[in-house]
Design a protein around this motif. Structure first.
Motif, short mmCIF file in Angstrom:
data_model
loop_
_atom_site.label_atom_id
_atom_site.label_comp_id
_atom_site.label_asym_id
_atom_site.label_seq_id
_atom_site.Cartn_x
_atom_site.Cartn_y
_atom_site.Cartn_z
N ALA A 167 0.86 -1.42 -0.08
CA ALA A 167 -0.07 -0.10 -0.04
C ALA A 167 0.92 1.25 -0.27
N TYR A 193 -9.09 -8.21 -2.99
CA TYR A 193 -8.30 -8.27 -1.64
C TYR A 193 -9.27 -8.65 -0.69
N PHE A 218 -9.51 -7.58 2.52
CA PHE A 218 -9.64 -6.53 3.34
C PHE A 218 -9.07 -5.39 2.74
N SER A 219 -9.54 -4.15 3.32
CA SER A 219 -8.66 -2.99 2.95
C SER A 219 -7.47 -2.68 3.58
N TYR A 220 -6.74 -1.82 2.82
CA TYR A 220 -5.26 -1.38 3.16
C TYR A 220 -5.57 0.13 3.83
N ASP A 221 -6.68 0.57 4.30
CA ASP A 221 -6.89 1.99 4.64
C ASP A 221 -5.83 2.08 6.09
#
Length: 270
Positions: A109, A119, A121-124
């Motif tokens: 990310a 993906y 999950f999110s990489y926020d």
């Protein structure tokens, strides 16, 4: 032809053969130890127990003493050390997985990078600010994974030391656990400052490592206490061995054979 010697008493009368009981000497059992084995035991006793030496030095210079636990809460310190070894192996695996995952997430990310695919999950939650802080987090993740590997290796040595009751095998785990715990204490403070604790991942990692750090301190005290017990046993064995060797040398210097005693008695009568 064989010559027979008769022992006489203080009146000059011969002593019956049944009463001729030669003295037994422990010089054969203790004095038969080789010089090489003695030197190896001395060198072994002087090179090990560095943790005990550090503890005494700390107490001498600062007046502070590391507490020695008489037991490990619901069991003795020996079985508690076995539980601590298993616990540290689990923690080592956790450190390797989370350390590698942090490096992977930070590299995946990165700002300005484009990715295509699905993906889970999110990489926020991944840090995307200063590159220096980002690279430092990746470096800390790699060092944490390496520390987890060291924890596993030293835990295996700890298990071997507990099985054979060798304090020298306990020392690598004691040093590794102390350094790893201090390292993770500093890193969790740094990561909690630079990362946004709004995300559940950072909150969970912070809570997990706080629990691990507290568990590490208690596990270290348990193994440290058992280590000092083994050092005390070794010290008592060394003292007993020195006494036995002193007794054997004293006994070997005295005449022990019937012939030597009969010659001495004849000279006294004559």
């Amino acid at each position: 032809m064989s010559q027979h010697r008769l022992e006489v008493n203080y009146l000059g009368e011969p002593v019956p053969h049944a009463r001729l009981m030669p003295r037994l000497s422990i010089a054969g059992s203790i004095g038969g130890l080789s010089t090489t084995s003695r030197l190896s035991r001395v060198s072994h006793a002087t090179t090990i127990r560095s943790v005990a030496t550090l503890t005494e030095t700390l107490h001498t210079k600062t007046g502070l003493s590391i507490p020695i636990l008489p037991n490990a809460f619901i069991t003795n310190v020996q079985r508690g050390s076995l539980i601590a070894a298993t616990y540290s192996i689990i923690q080592g695996l956790f450190a390797i997985v989370t350390g590698v995952f942090d490096i992977y997430a930070l590299s995946l990310a990165a700002p300005g990078s484009s990715h295509y695919g699905f993906y889970l999950f999110s990489y926020d939650f991944v840090y995307s600010g200063s590159p220096h802080v980002r690279y430092s987090l990746m470096l800390f993740g790699g060092v944490t994974a390496f520390g987890g590997l060291c924890m596993i290796l030293t835990s295996v040595m700890l298990l071997q030391g507990l099985r054979k009751e060798m304090e020298m095998r306990l020392e690598p785990w004691i040093w590794c656990m102390a350094i790893f715990t201090i390292w993770r204490s500093l890193i969790i403070i740094y990561a909690s400052i630079v990362n946004d604790l709004v995300f559940s991942y950072h909150i969970l990692m912070c809570l997990f490592w706080i629990i691990f750090i507290l568990g590490n301190v208690y596990a270290w005290l348990v193994v440290h206490s058992f280590y000092h017990e083994l050092c005390e046993v070794t010290r008592l064995e060394d003292v007993a061995r020195v006494k036995m060797e002193t007794m054997s040398s004293f006994t070997a210097s005295r005449p022990t054979t019937p012939g030597a005693r009969s010659d001495a008695s004849a000279k006294m009568i004559g």
